[in-house]
Design a protein around this motif. Structure first.
Motif, PDB file in Angstrom:
ATOM      1  N   HIS A 158      21.169   9.162  -7.082  1.00 47.21           N
ATOM      2  CA  HIS A 158      21.093  10.539  -7.581  1.00 47.21           C
ATOM      3  C   HIS A 158      20.072  10.649  -8.706  1.00 47.21           C
ATOM      4  N   LEU A 159      20.142   9.722  -9.658  1.00 46.67           N
ATOM      5  CA  LEU A 159      19.220   9.749 -10.793  1.00 46.67           C
ATOM      6  C   LEU A 159      17.779   9.578 -10.321  1.00 46.67           C
ATOM      7  N   THR A 160      17.576   8.669  -9.366  1.00 42.46           N
ATOM      8  CA  THR A 160      16.233   8.392  -8.874  1.00 42.46           C
ATOM      9  C   THR A 160      15.635   9.596  -8.164  1.00 42.46           C
ATOM     10  N   TYR A 161      16.412  10.225  -7.282  1.00 40.69           N
ATOM     11  CA  TYR A 161      15.874  11.353  -6.539  1.00 40.69           C
ATOM     12  C   TYR A 161      15.796  12.619  -7.382  1.00 40.69           C
ATOM     13  N   ALA A 162      16.654  12.743  -8.369  1.00 38.86           N
ATOM     14  CA  ALA A 162      16.493  13.849  -9.317  1.00 38.86           C
ATOM     15  C   ALA A 162      15.148  13.713 -10.018  1.00 38.86           C
ATOM     16  N   PHE A 163      14.845  12.500 -10.467  1.00 38.73           N
ATOM     17  CA  PHE A 163      13.552  12.241 -11.117  1.00 38.73           C
ATOM     18  C   PHE A 163      12.387  12.507 -10.166  1.00 38.73           C
ATOM     19  N   GLY A 164      12.432  11.910  -8.995  1.00 40.44           N
ATOM     20  CA  GLY A 164      11.304  12.011  -8.071  1.00 40.44           C
ATOM     21  C   GLY A 164      11.048  13.436  -7.619  1.00 40.44           C
ATOM     22  N   ILE A 195       0.836  -1.201   0.000  1.00 39.91           N
ATOM     23  CA  ILE A 195       0.000   0.000   0.000  1.00 39.91           C
ATOM     24  C   ILE A 195       0.870   1.251   0.000  1.00 39.91           C
ATOM     25  N   MET A 196       1.960   1.231   0.765  1.00 37.42           N
ATOM     26  CA  MET A 196       2.877   2.369   0.781  1.00 37.42           C
ATOM     27  C   MET A 196       3.454   2.633  -0.605  1.00 37.42           C
ATOM     28  N   THR A 197       3.778   1.560  -1.325  1.00 35.47           N
ATOM     29  CA  THR A 197       4.350   1.708  -2.661  1.00 35.47           C
ATOM     30  C   THR A 197       3.348   2.333  -3.620  1.00 35.47           C
ATOM     31  N   ILE A 198       2.105   1.844  -3.609  1.00 34.69           N
ATOM     32  CA  ILE A 198       1.114   2.382  -4.544  1.00 34.69           C
ATOM     33  C   ILE A 198       0.656   3.773  -4.121  1.00 34.69           C
ATOM     34  N   HIS A 199       0.624   4.046  -2.805  1.00 30.70           N
ATOM     35  CA  HIS A 199       0.199   5.368  -2.337  1.00 30.70           C
ATOM     36  C   HIS A 199       1.171   6.445  -2.819  1.00 30.70           C
ATOM     37  N   GLY A 200       2.467   6.209  -2.641  1.00 30.18           N
ATOM     38  CA  GLY A 200       3.447   7.197  -3.066  1.00 30.18           C
ATOM     39  C   GLY A 200       3.503   7.340  -4.571  1.00 30.18           C
ATOM     40  N   THR A 201       3.564   6.211  -5.275  1.00 34.46           N
ATOM     41  CA  THR A 201       3.635   6.250  -6.738  1.00 34.46           C
ATOM     42  C   THR A 201       2.354   6.816  -7.328  1.00 34.46           C
ATOM     43  N   GLY A 202       1.212   6.326  -6.825  1.00 32.70           N
ATOM     44  CA  GLY A 202      -0.067   6.724  -7.401  1.00 32.70           C
ATOM     45  C   GLY A 202      -0.417   8.171  -7.151  1.00 32.70           C
ATOM     46  N   THR A 236      10.517   4.692  -4.644  1.00 32.54           N
ATOM     47  CA  THR A 236      11.902   5.048  -4.953  1.00 32.54           C
ATOM     48  C   THR A 236      12.628   3.989  -5.774  1.00 32.54           C
ATOM     49  N   PHE A 237      12.161   2.746  -5.752  1.00 31.75           N
ATOM     50  CA  PHE A 237      12.770   1.648  -6.517  1.00 31.75           C
ATOM     51  C   PHE A 237      14.303   1.734  -6.521  1.00 31.75           C
ATOM     52  N   LEU A 238      14.894   2.016  -5.348  1.00 33.06           N
ATOM     53  CA  LEU A 238      16.330   2.272  -5.273  1.00 33.06           C
ATOM     54  C   LEU A 238      17.137   1.032  -5.675  1.00 33.06           C
ATOM     55  N   TYR A 239      17.998   1.208  -6.638  1.00 28.58           N
ATOM     56  CA  TYR A 239      18.901   0.148  -7.070  1.00 28.58           C
ATOM     57  C   TYR A 239      19.846  -0.214  -5.914  1.00 28.58           C
ATOM     58  N   THR A 275       8.771 -11.123 -12.494  1.00 31.51           N
ATOM     59  CA  THR A 275       7.607 -10.537 -13.183  1.00 31.51           C
ATOM     60  C   THR A 275       7.141  -9.251 -12.512  1.00 31.51           C
ATOM     61  N   GLY A 276       6.979  -9.288 -11.183  1.00 34.58           N
ATOM     62  CA  GLY A 276       6.501  -8.111 -10.485  1.00 34.58           C
ATOM     63  C   GLY A 276       7.447  -6.934 -10.605  1.00 34.58           C
ATOM     64  N   ALA A 277       8.740  -7.186 -10.415  1.00 35.32           N
ATOM     65  CA  ALA A 277       9.722  -6.104 -10.500  1.00 35.32           C
ATOM     66  C   ALA A 277       9.751  -5.491 -11.892  1.00 35.32           C
ATOM     67  N   LEU A 278       9.735  -6.350 -12.929  1.00 31.58           N
ATOM     68  CA  LEU A 278       9.788  -5.841 -14.305  1.00 31.58           C
ATOM     69  C   LEU A 278       8.504  -5.107 -14.675  1.00 31.58           C
ATOM     70  N   LEU A 279       7.357  -5.610 -14.222  1.00 29.89           N
ATOM     71  CA  LEU A 279       6.103  -4.910 -14.502  1.00 29.89           C
ATOM     72  C   LEU A 279       6.115  -3.512 -13.884  1.00 29.89           C
ATOM     73  N   PHE A 280       6.586  -3.407 -12.646  1.00 31.54           N
ATOM     74  CA  PHE A 280       6.636  -2.102 -11.981  1.00 31.54           C
ATOM     75  C   PHE A 280       7.584  -1.159 -12.719  1.00 31.54           C
ATOM     76  N   LEU A 281       8.785  -1.630 -13.014  1.00 28.88           N
ATOM     77  CA  LEU A 281       9.785  -0.775 -13.650  1.00 28.88           C
ATOM     78  C   LEU A 281       9.363  -0.374 -15.064  1.00 28.88           C
ATOM     79  N   PHE A 282       8.846  -1.319 -15.832  1.00 28.51           N
ATOM     80  CA  PHE A 282       8.387  -0.991 -17.186  1.00 28.51           C
ATOM     81  C   PHE A 282       7.139  -0.115 -17.147  1.00 28.51           C
ATOM     82  N   GLY A 283       6.280  -0.310 -16.133  1.00 28.87           N
ATOM     83  CA  GLY A 283       5.110   0.550 -15.990  1.00 28.87           C
ATOM     84  C   GLY A 283       5.508   2.001 -15.762  1.00 28.87           C
TER      85      GLY A 283
END
Length: 490
Positions: free
Chosen positions: A229-235, A52-59, A115-118, A131-139
């Motif tokens: 850096h790339l992730t937080y620049a984007f976010g 829920i935390m993941t979808i709340h922040g992303t959504g 944040t999907f931090l690498y 499957t789940g990780a790739l669906l999220f990242l490609f989404g």
């Protein structure tokens, strides 16, 4: 032909607002569920909490961007010709991306946070399958592609209309001494968003691509600090640009209501140019706790986070006061929401600036102080602007009339949102951590207050949404044409 294009734009905006309003309510419900769990009122499994935390922040950020882009597109189309199919392209890609993200989270158990931090996605792939990780990242990647298509198209149109993005940012008036007033505020703000958010999305796409490659072939390894850096620049850039798109409605509508044009004078243009630059720089205040980051970058993050609050925010808030002062404005749902949203924007920036101070950040950044600032900025700023525009759209394009329910909803929304953000900031003061499913007994009081306030906010948001849908239904031209337009695009 011009009328047909304008009507298509209206239908696209209406459809976007329908999706935005429904998803906003759903994300609010998810937020209250998390608070109820942290407050020990209800108990849900920890894995479900982090989903829920993941979808709340992303959504919430994604849907605020969709609502903001609808505002931007609606008002920009008054000044330059726009192809409505580009807007529908972004809308369709966004909806497909959202479905992929939802499936990734609730079907394949991806719960790494927005944040999907690498390299967390690769760990998640090993735990729950790729499957789940790739669906999220490609989404997320598909969402970014949709916005880039829209931004690149708008950049081309502005270049053709004004002779370059520098000119649509008012450089002729700032640097070359051109007299008079610059391009309309909608054009200036759109140009800023195109530049800043395109850079942010490309940074995010790079981080996403790194994680995808690492999942598919673990031998591909990347520097985790660079990925962060790339992730937080984007976010950070993407979240900031939601309000820079939405605030266009404040400029346009308050000018219309007061009969006082919001002119792009030199101070206004300089402010937006500075904000374009600062927005690209200040994501580093999210990295102040990382000792490996070069010191000069941390200093930039602190100093320019202070400075970023001044250009657009002060000019806009002060401008709103001056436009309204002794104007005889008739206060209704729209003007009230827009005017109070200026308070939300300013109030949300204050705890953000405090958190951007290095010595404070080391203590406060991983507490609920951060969601306190962010919910003030988003809920009482961006989302209030979107709700205000929904009413304005129905009033302008349809025949919606204000009722006592609207007045009740406005008071309820802002009073209890102030309570919600206050509970977050207090929780930060007592060091309650963010992103934790379980809270100690001494922290649960603030969670319970937040859950109570959040429940009333949902009631107000439901009133806004139901009234919006009723307004669309009352004007059959909007709903029927929306269906036809969407079907033809699909």
């Amino acid at each position: 032909m011009e009328t047909k294009a304008r009507n298509s734009i209206k239908k696209g905006v209406a459809l976007s607002l329908m999706v935005t309003s429904v998803v906003l309510v759903l994300m609010m419900i998810f937020g209250v569920i998390m608070l109820l769990n942290q407050g020990n009122i209800v108990k849900i499994p920890s894995q479900l909490f982090y989903k829920i935390m993941t979808i709340h922040g992303t959504g919430m950020i994604g849907i605020a961007a969709l609502g903001g882009s609808a505002i931007m597109w609606y008002f920009l189309s008054k000044y330059i010709h726009l192809n409505p199919y580009i807007f529908f392209t972004n809308l369709i890609l966004s909806m497909i991306g959202v479905v992929m993200i939802l499936v990734a989270i609730f079907v394949f158990n991806f719960s790494d946070g927005w944040t999907f931090l690498y390299p967390l996605p690769s760990f998640s792939a090993k735990l729950n399958g790729i499957t789940g990780a790739l669906l999220f990242l490609f989404g997320l990647l598909l969402l970014g592609v949709g916005y880039l298509v829209m931004y690149f198209y708008l950049a081309g149109r502005l270049i053709k209309e004004y002779g370059g993005l520098g000119k649509s940012l008012g450089w002729d008036y700032i640097f070359r001494g051109k007299k008079g007033y610059g391009p309309p505020s909608a054009v200036v703000a759109t140009t800023m968003v195109i530049i800043a958010n395109s850079v942010g999305i490309l940074a995010g796409a790079t981080a996403l691509s790194e994680s995808i490659l690492n999942i598919l072939n673990p031998n591909f390894a990347f520097d985790p600090m660079l990925a962060k850096h790339l992730t937080y620049a984007f976010g950070h850039i993407f979240a900031n640009c939601t309000i820079y798109m939405a605030v266009i409605a404040v400029y346009e509508v308050l000018s219309e209501y007061t009969g006082r044009p919001w002119k792009s004078n030199k101070a206004f243009l300089i402010a937006w140019n500075f904000s374009t630059l600062f927005t690209l720089m200040i994501y580093t205040h999210h990295l102040l706790m990382d000792f490996a980051v070069p010191e000069w970058m941390l200093i930039i993050g602190q100093i320019f986070s202070y400075a970023n609050g001044l250009p657009v925010m002060v000019v806009t808030a002060y401008g709103a006061l001056m436009v309204v002062f002794r104007s005889g404005i008739k206060w209704d749902f729209t003007s009230s929401m827009f005017f109070v949203s200026m308070f939300g924007w300013v109030a949300g920036a204050v705890p953000a600036i405090i958190d951007a101070t290095i010595v404070v950040n080391h203590v406060m950044h991983n507490t609920k102080w951060v969601p306190g600032h962010f919910h003030t900025y988003m809920g009482m700023g961006v989302i209030a602007m979107i709700f205000g525009f929904m009413y304005y759209f129905n009033k302008t394009e349809g025949a919606q009339k204000q009722t006592g329910y609207d007045n009740y909803a406005i008071y309820t929304y802002f009073v209890f949102f102030a309570g919600l953000t206050g509970s977050f900031l207090y929780a930060g003061k007592i060091s309650a951590p963010r992103r934790w499913a379980e809270h100690l007994p001494e922290w649960t009081g603030s969670d319970q207050v937040g859950a109570l306030c959040g429940s009333f906010i949902i009631v107000a948001a439901l009133i806004f949404t139901i009234r919006f849908f009723i307004g669309l239904k009352s004007d059959g031209r909007v709903t029927s044409a929306t269906d036809k337009t969407f079907n033809s695009v699909s």
